[in-house]
Scaffold this motif. Structure first.
Motif, PDB file in Angstrom:
ATOM      1  N   ARG A 441      19.433-121.521 -78.305  1.00 20.62           N
ATOM      2  CA  ARG A 441      18.868-120.421 -77.598  1.00 20.62           C
ATOM      3  C   ARG A 441      19.516-119.509 -76.448  1.00 20.62           C
ATOM      4  NH1 ARG A 441      13.397-119.291 -78.657  1.00 20.62           N
ATOM      5  NH2 ARG A 441      12.798-118.539 -76.484  1.00 20.62           N
ATOM      6  N   LEU A 444      22.607-118.163 -77.855  1.00 18.50           N
ATOM      7  CA  LEU A 444      22.164-116.648 -78.383  1.00 18.50           C
ATOM      8  C   LEU A 444      22.008-115.739 -77.419  1.00 18.50           C
ATOM      9  CD1 LEU A 444      21.132-115.157 -80.629  1.00 18.50           C
ATOM     10  CD2 LEU A 444      18.868-116.100 -80.120  1.00 18.50           C
ATOM     11  N   SER A 457      15.126-109.722 -75.495  1.00 20.70           N
ATOM     12  CA  SER A 457      14.486-109.347 -76.747  1.00 20.70           C
ATOM     13  C   SER A 457      14.649-110.869 -77.614  1.00 20.70           C
ATOM     14  CB  SER A 457      15.314-108.807 -77.710  1.00 20.70           C
ATOM     15  OG  SER A 457      16.890-109.141 -77.822  1.00 20.70           O
ATOM     16  N   GLU A 458      15.384-111.924 -77.220  1.00 21.96           N
ATOM     17  CA  GLU A 458      15.355-113.190 -77.717  1.00 21.96           C
ATOM     18  C   GLU A 458      14.237-114.027 -77.765  1.00 21.96           C
ATOM     19  OE1 GLU A 458      16.142-113.188 -74.463  1.00 21.96           O
ATOM     20  OE2 GLU A 458      15.036-114.933 -73.923  1.00 21.96           O
ATOM     21  N   ARG A 460      11.476-113.082 -78.633  1.00 21.15           N
ATOM     22  CA  ARG A 460      10.679-112.579 -79.774  1.00 21.15           C
ATOM     23  C   ARG A 460      11.260-113.328 -81.001  1.00 21.15           C
ATOM     24  NH1 ARG A 460      11.123-107.867 -81.449  1.00 21.15           N
ATOM     25  NH2 ARG A 460      12.716-106.983 -79.948  1.00 21.15           N
ATOM     26  N   VAL A 461      12.143-114.309 -80.919  1.00 21.56           N
ATOM     27  CA  VAL A 461      12.965-114.881 -81.976  1.00 21.56           C
ATOM     28  C   VAL A 461      12.088-115.915 -82.788  1.00 21.56           C
ATOM     29  CG1 VAL A 461      14.802-116.431 -82.568  1.00 21.56           C
ATOM     30  CG2 VAL A 461      15.430-114.854 -80.977  1.00 21.56           C
ATOM     31  N   VAL A 464      13.180-120.103 -85.357  1.00 20.18           N
ATOM     32  CA  VAL A 464      14.211-120.021 -86.568  1.00 20.18           C
ATOM     33  C   VAL A 464      15.033-121.073 -86.615  1.00 20.18           C
ATOM     34  CG1 VAL A 464      14.005-117.389 -86.285  1.00 20.18           C
ATOM     35  CG2 VAL A 464      15.833-118.681 -84.991  1.00 20.18           C
ATOM     36  N   TYR A 474      21.709-120.058 -87.699  1.00 22.48           N
ATOM     37  CA  TYR A 474      20.557-119.727 -86.703  1.00 22.48           C
ATOM     38  C   TYR A 474      21.135-118.278 -85.981  1.00 22.48           C
ATOM     39  CZ  TYR A 474      18.295-119.892 -82.001  1.00 22.48           C
ATOM     40  OH  TYR A 474      17.637-119.792 -80.900  1.00 22.48           O
ATOM     41  N   ARG A 477      20.158-115.470 -88.233  1.00 23.98           N
ATOM     42  CA  ARG A 477      18.457-115.441 -88.530  1.00 23.98           C
ATOM     43  C   ARG A 477      17.790-114.777 -87.437  1.00 23.98           C
ATOM     44  NH1 ARG A 477      15.625-118.208 -92.438  1.00 23.98           N
ATOM     45  NH2 ARG A 477      16.753-119.605 -93.978  1.00 23.98           N
ATOM     46  N   ALA A 478      18.197-114.840 -86.387  1.00 23.05           N
ATOM     47  CA  ALA A 478      17.638-114.279 -85.135  1.00 23.05           C
ATOM     48  C   ALA A 478      18.118-113.150 -84.943  1.00 23.05           C
ATOM     49  CB  ALA A 478      18.224-115.112 -84.106  1.00 23.05           C
ATOM     50  N   LYS A 481      15.662-111.001 -87.330  1.00 27.41           N
ATOM     51  CA  LYS A 481      14.366-111.033 -86.853  1.00 27.41           C
ATOM     52  C   LYS A 481      14.225-109.866 -85.644  1.00 27.41           C
ATOM     53  CE  LYS A 481      10.637-114.022 -85.890  1.00 27.41           C
ATOM     54  NZ  LYS A 481      10.039-115.513 -85.918  1.00 27.41           N
ATOM     55  N   LEU A 482      15.228-109.835 -84.960  1.00 30.74           N
ATOM     56  CA  LEU A 482      15.378-108.892 -83.975  1.00 30.74           C
ATOM     57  C   LEU A 482      15.624-107.484 -84.472  1.00 30.74           C
ATOM     58  CD1 LEU A 482      17.038-110.958 -81.239  1.00 30.74           C
ATOM     59  CD2 LEU A 482      14.824-110.300 -81.217  1.00 30.74           C
TER      60      LEU A 482
END
Length: 567
Positions: A441, A444, A457-458, A460-461, A464, A474, A477-478, A481-482
C-alpha cells in the motif's frame, strides 16, 4: 460499597501521566503508514537505525545496552528535533504508561472479592473460568456473564439489558445459565432475528439436557462411582451431567454428542457442552423427528399434550429464564421504557460494543434511574467520534467522555485510535503484523503520486492484496479499481518501484512496531477517560476498570464497571 478502587483524583493523576507521554509520542501513532515513503516518515521521526528498533522491540528490551542520549531527552525523544534518540527509554515509558504499568486496574478475582462486600453468596451458578479457555467467544461469554450475574445479585435485580447484543451469545447464556430476564438490543434486524432463533434452539438443548440429567440421577444407584480404584462420590454429578442422552424425547437426538471426542465426553462439564454448542453453532443442525403421519393416535395425543405443556411453561414469566431480542438503534437519549414494557431495575451490559456505543451506554447508565449497574467492554476505537476533531461534526461525541479531559480539549486523532486497536500481547507471542500488505500500500501511494497526482484515492482500493499473487498484479488490480489508466505503466517499471523500496522495508517494519508498542497507552487513555467520567458522577457509588479476559484470546479485555448509589 466496595473498597480498593482508585479515587477520582488518583484517576486524574494517571490520566495526566499518560497525557504527558502521549503529548510527545502520539505523533508517531498518527503517522499513516500508507504515506510512509511519500512523506519520508522515518527521517522525520527517527534518529536511530531501524535495525536497533527491531532488535529492541522483538527482544522486549531485555538485552539493553548502554546508550547515552541527550541529557534533556524526554521519554527517549529529543525536545529540539522531536525525534526518537533512545529506543529503550521510549519502550520503557510505553510500558509504564499502559494500563498494567499504571497499576490502576482490578483483576477479575479482585473484583469478585470486592463484590463479596455486597453479596456474601455468589450463587451456585458461578463456574470456574479456567474451564472455558478453549475458544475466544466461550471465554468471553463465560467470564463476563459471571461478573454480570454477581452485579445483578448484588443489586437485587433480575433484568439485564444487553446493548449491541449481536448474535445473542451473551444474552442466551445469561438467560439460561443464570435465570436472568435479558433484553438484547441490536440495530441489525438480521442479528436479532438470528439471535431469537438461536436462543430457541439453545433452550431445546438445555431442556433436553436438564431432563436427561434428572432421569439419570433418579436411575443411578445410591452406590459410589469408582475410577482407578479410587472412590469419587463428589464427582457423580459431574459425570451424570456430561453423558449425553441417546433419546431425550425432544427434538435434539445426538447432535452435540456426535461432535465430542469420546475420551472427552466424561471430562467436560455441562457448561462446557453448552458453550461448545454456543460457539460452534452445533445446535443449528436440524433434528430428525418422526412426522405426525407416522405416529399412532396415542402417540399423536401424547405429543400434542407435550407441546401444550411446553407452550404453557414458556408463556409463564415465572417459569424459567427469558431472552427477548429487540431491534433498535440506541443512544444515551433512548427511552428504555418505551422499548421494553415491564422494565424494572436492570443491569446494563455490552460485550465489545463498537465505537460510540460504549460511551453512549455509560451515559445511559448515569442518566437512567432504572439502571442499577453497568458492565461495558468496548472495541473499535477507530470508530469513536472526537469532540475536538477539527473535521468532526457530531452533536454528541464518544471521546473525550469525562469533563476532566473535555476541559483540556484533548484530541487523539483517527490514526492514533486505529493504532489503539492493535494487539501488542498477540505480537509478543508470535502473531506478527501483515507487513507485506502494508508495504504494498505504501509503495502504491508513491506510484499514485508520481504518475497520477493522487494522494488519497488509494484509500478506496480495498482488499486487493489477498487476490494478488505479485506486486505487479496488486498495482494493476488497484489501478483498475480506481479507474485509472494502467497502460502508462509497464510491468518492469512497476516492479522497479517494488525493488527500490524493498531495500527500505525494514524502516516501515520498525515504525509499525513502534506504533504497536503505543497501542496500550492510547487504549489506556480512552478507558481511563471512561472511568474518570463515572468517578465524576454523584449518583455512582463504585466504578472500576477490570481486566476480564485473557488478552491473548481477547485483546479488548478491559471492562468499565459501575454501580449506582442505593436509592
Amino acid at each position: 460499597m466496595m473498597s480498593a478502587t482508585p479515587s477520582l483524583t488518583h484517576v486524574q493523576q494517571k490520566i495526566d501521566e499518560v497525557k504527558r507521554f502521549l503529548a510527545i509520542a502520539l505523533s508517531i501513532a498518527n503517522a499513516h503508514t500508507v504515506e510512509f515513503y511519500t512523506h519520508d516518515v522515518w527521517s522525520h521521526f527517527m534518529d536511530v537505525a531501524p535495525e536497533e528498533v527491531l532488535s529492541a522491540v522483538i527482544t522486549h528490551g531485555v538485552h539493553q545496552r548502554e546508550h547515552k542520549c541527550k541529557e534533556n531527552a524526554t521519554f527517549g525523544f529529543c525536545p529540539e528535533s522531536h525525534r526518537l534518540v533512545n529506543i529503550f527509554e521510549m519502550l520503557e515509558a510505553a510500558r509504564m504508561h499502559s494500563l498494567p504499568g499504571l497499576g490502576i486496574c482490578l483483576s477479575r478475582e479482585e473484583l469478585l472479592l470486592s463484590m463479596q462486600q455486597i453479596c456474601s453468596n455468589s450463587g451456585s451458578s458461578t463456574t470456574n473460568a479456567d474451564e472455558f479457555m478453549n475458544s475466544k467467544k466461550s471465554h468471553e461469554v463465560q467470564c463476563m456473564s459471571e461478573i454480570v450475574a454477581h452485579l445483578a445479585q448484588g443489586c437485587q435485580v433480575k433484568q439485564i439489558i444487553d446493548v449491541g447484543s449481536g448474535k445473542g451469545y451473551l444474552s442466551s447464556f445469561l438467560s439460561m445459565q443464570y435465570g436472568l430476564q435479558v433484553y438484547g438490543i441490536d440495530s441489525s434486524s438480521t442479528n436479532t432475528h438470528g439471535a431469537q432463533e438461536r436462543d430457541r434452539k439453545l433452550k431445546k438443548f438445555s431442556k433436553a439436557f436438564q431432563q436427561h440429567s434428572k432421569e439419570k440421577k433418579r436411575n443411578t444407584p445410591q452406590g459410589e462411582i469408582k475410577s482407578n480404584n479410587i472412590t469419587q462420590t463428589d464427582k457423580r454429578t459431574e459425570v451424570e451431567k456430561t453423558e449425553m442422552p441417546s433419546s431425550s424425547g425432544d427434538d435434539l437426538p445426538n447432535v452435540i454428542e456426535e461432535h465430542l471426542e469420546p475420551d472427552k465426553t466424561n471430562q467436560e462439564s455441562s457448561d462446557d457442552l453448552f458453550l461448545n454448542a454456543l460457539s460452534l453453532d452445533l445446535i443449528e443442525t436440524t433434528s430428525l423427528r418422526a412426522p405426525s403421519s407416522q405416529l399412532t393416535k396415542e402417540e399423536r395425543e401424547k405429543r400434542k399434550q407435550e407441546n401444550l405443556e411446553r407452550k404453557a411453561q414458556n408463556s409463564s414469566s415465572s417459569e424459567g429464564p427469558l431472552f427477548s431480542p429487540i431491534t433498535s438503534y440506541v443512544t444515551a437519549e433512548t427511552e428504555l421504557r418505551e422499548l421494553i414494557s415491564g422494565l424494572q431495575a436492570a443491569v446494563l451490559v455490552g460485550l465489545h460494543t463498537c465505537g460510540d456505543l460504549a460511551p453512549s451506554s455509560l451515559r445511559m447508565f448515569v442518566a437512567k434511574t432504572e439502571l442499577s449497574a453497568v458492565c461495558s467492554v468496548g472495541c473499535c476505537y477507530h470508530l469513536l467520534s472526537e469532540e475536538f476533531d477539527p473535521t468532526g461534526s457530531h452533536a454528541v461525541n464518544g471521546f473525550p467522555l469525562s469533563q476532566y479531559l473535555r476541559d483540556q480539549s484533548w484530541f487523539c486523532g483517527r490514526n492514533a485510535r486505529m493504532s489503539a486497536c492493535l494487539a501488542l500481547e498477540r505480537f509478543s507471542h508470535g502473531q506478527g503484523i501483515p507487513m507485506e500488505s502494508l508495504f504494498y500500500r505504501a509503495v502504491l501511494h508513491v506510484i499514485l503520486r508520481d504518475h497520477y497526482g493522487s494522494f488519497k484515492s488509494e484509500k478506496r482500493v480495498g482488499n486487493v492484496y489477498s487476490k494478488s499473487k505479485s506486486f505487479v498484479e496488486y498495482v494493476r488490480r488497484a489501478l483498475q479499481k480506481l479507474e485509472l489508466d494502467e497502460a502508462k505503466l509497464p510491468d518492469n517499471e512497476i516492479q522497479g518501484y517494488h525493488d527500490k523500496y524493498r531495500l527500505r522495508m525494514n524502516e516501515l517494519q520498525a515504525f509499525s512496531m513502534l506504533k504497536l508498542t503505543l497501542a496500550p497507552c492510547i487504549e489506556g487513555l480512552i478507558l481511563l477517560d471512561r472511568l474518570c467520567y463515572l468517578k465524576e458522577q454523584e449518583n455512582v457509588s463504585f466504578s472500576a476498570l477490570v481486566q476480564l479476559f485473557d488478552p491473548l484470546l481477547s485483546p479488548r479485555c478491559y471492562a468499565v464497571i459501575g454501580l449506582k448509589k442505593n436509592r
